[in-house]
Design a protein around this motif. Structure first.
Motif, short mmCIF file in Angstrom:
data_model
loop_
_atom_site.label_atom_id
_atom_site.label_comp_id
_atom_site.label_asym_id
_atom_site.label_seq_id
_atom_site.Cartn_x
_atom_site.Cartn_y
_atom_site.Cartn_z
N ILE A 118 0.90 -1.28 -0.07
CA ILE A 118 -0.04 -0.01 -0.01
C ILE A 118 0.97 1.39 -0.06
N LYS A 119 2.09 1.39 0.65
CA LYS A 119 3.04 2.38 0.63
C LYS A 119 3.45 2.80 -0.68
N VAL A 120 3.57 1.43 -1.38
CA VAL A 120 4.15 1.75 -2.84
C VAL A 120 2.98 2.19 -3.74
N LEU A 121 1.84 2.11 -3.27
CA LEU A 121 0.76 2.45 -4.24
C LEU A 121 0.49 4.12 -3.79
N LEU A 122 0.86 4.43 -2.49
CA LEU A 122 0.63 5.54 -2.26
C LEU A 122 1.77 6.70 -2.87
N ILE A 123 3.00 6.16 -2.74
CA ILE A 123 4.05 6.79 -3.58
C ILE A 123 3.62 6.94 -4.81
#
Length: 411
Positions: A118-123
């Motif tokens: 999810i962090k990668v998606l948010l980035i």
């Protein structure tokens, strides 16, 4: 109580989806929960999809704050993780998603692996929204090496696209995977070339191995040819060893020479193109360049050299459209009427009509309609013209157009 028309599983699923969408719009979690709890066993397979639709709908209609309130009500942490990931994916893909506070959902995620994804998606989301500082802050919290490297790559490219060379380089040095670093440098080079910053792009060329460096030269040739800097373009071209890269470069040189009206050099480059498809595409682009310059005969002559009937016809139609925009109707008709093929004539006149309609030349469009001898084609042109008028908010012209249609007896 069952509803009579819901006599198939598919119709029931569709009905449930409509209900869920309406509950999301109303932010009615209780009604949604009742629906889920009362689903028959055979419909339970749809549950995950309905949860996804409901919570994405909450985000879409009510924003991040309301979404977080409702996610807290869930007992199933695994399902909640899935929903948060899906909401983030929706935010990335949907052009209307403008809530920049998605990171507030991270504390609700229970599984570390999912949280990293999810962090990668948010980035990715914040990069898309030009919120690079937010993206960088999330990147700093990543723990998994693969996700970190991939995110450093995305950030480096993003900084290049906003011409922040120093931050771009800082991100780049964090990448240790050789293949990913090579791919990232190539994308950074393209970003700086898109901004006409060849000098910065050249600095990065030395960081690539010989194969990747030569592949990147194709991008430099394209950029230099576009700006008519042919000495620089040809300097790169002459140093190439790979026939594949040479062939990729020739269309860019040909098109660049055409724009710069260096036709002898253009012809020489064209003759060296071996791939039939690349040759045809290059001819089509050059034909349109001629048309834009008002060189109609050269334009048509070039288009007719294309060794693909449908592609040739498409190019001729585009040339006719340009004729109409330039108000060279008589010249266009003179050339079009020389075609032996009725299909070519009719389709090019049709494009001419659409072009002059866009310019508000309605009487001229009616006159040109008389040039189409095929009744079926004429009917199609009339229909498309009506749609064009409606889409252009020209409803006031419809009665006049209808009157002309009756007069022409085309429908």
């Amino acid at each position: 109580e069952s509803i009579p028309f819901l006599n198939s599983e598919e119709s029931k699923r569709e009905y449930n989806s409509i209900l869920v969408e309406s509950y999301a719009e109303l932010a009615d979690y209780n009604q949604f929960n009742n629906l889920i709890n009362n689903l028959p066993l055979i419909s339970k397979v749809q549950t995950k999809s309905l949860y996804n639709s409901f919570f994405v709908g909450i985000y879409k209609y009510h924003g991040i704050s309301k979404l977080k309130q409702m996610l807290v009500l869930m007992d199933d942490e695994i399902l909640r993780d899935f929903i948060i990931e899906r909401v983030c994916m929706f935010a990335i893909s949907d052009a209307l998603a403008k809530d920049h506070n998605l990171e507030v959902l991270l504390p609700l995620v229970s599984q570390n692996a999912i949280k990293e994804q999810i962090k990668v998606l948010l980035i990715e989301y914040f990069i898309k929204e030009s919120k690079l500082e937010k993206a960088k802050n999330i990147l700093a919290t990543l723990d998994f090496p693969n996700q970190r490297e991939l995110s450093f790559s995305k950030m480096a490219i993003a900084y290049a696209q906003v011409v922040d060379y120093d931050r771009c380089k800082k991100m780049l040095v964090e990448i240790s995977n050789v293949d990913l670093k090579t791919e990232t440098i190539i994308n950074i080079i393209q970003a700086f070339l898109d901004k006409s910053m060849q000098s910065i792009a050249l600095e990065l060329l030395s960081e690539l191995d010989s194969d990747a460096r030569e592949k990147s030269m194709v991008m430099f040739i394209k950029a230099y040819a576009k700006e008519a800097k042919f000495d620089s373009a040809l300097q790169f071209f002459s140093s190439m060893k790979s026939n594949e890269n040479i062939q990729k470069s020739l269309p860019y040189l040909s098109i660049g020479f055409a724009h710069a009206e260096e036709y002898e050099s253009m012809d020489q480059a064209l003759l060296l193109i071996k791939d039939p498809k690349a040759y045809n595409i290059t001819l089509a682009k050059i034909a349109l360049i001629y048309a834009e310059k008002g060189l109609f005969e050269y334009s048509i002559e070039t288009a007719q050299k294309i060794n693909d009937t449908s592609f040739e016809l498409n190019t001729l139609e585009n040339i006719a459209y340009i004729f109409g925009k330039q108000k060279n109707i008589n010249a266009a008709l003179l050339i079009i009427n020389q075609f032996e093929s009725d299909e070519k004539k009719n389709k090019c006149i049709a494009k001419l009509i659409y072009s002059v309609l866009e310019e508000g030349k309605y009487e001229l469009a009616f006159t040109l309609l008389l040039e189409i001898k095929d009744e079926i084609v004429a009917q199609e042109v009339v229909y498309n013209s009506l749609i064009l008028l409606l889409n252009s908010n020209k409803e006031a012209q419809l009665p006049k157009f209808e009157e002309q249609i009756k007069h022409l007896n085309t429908v």
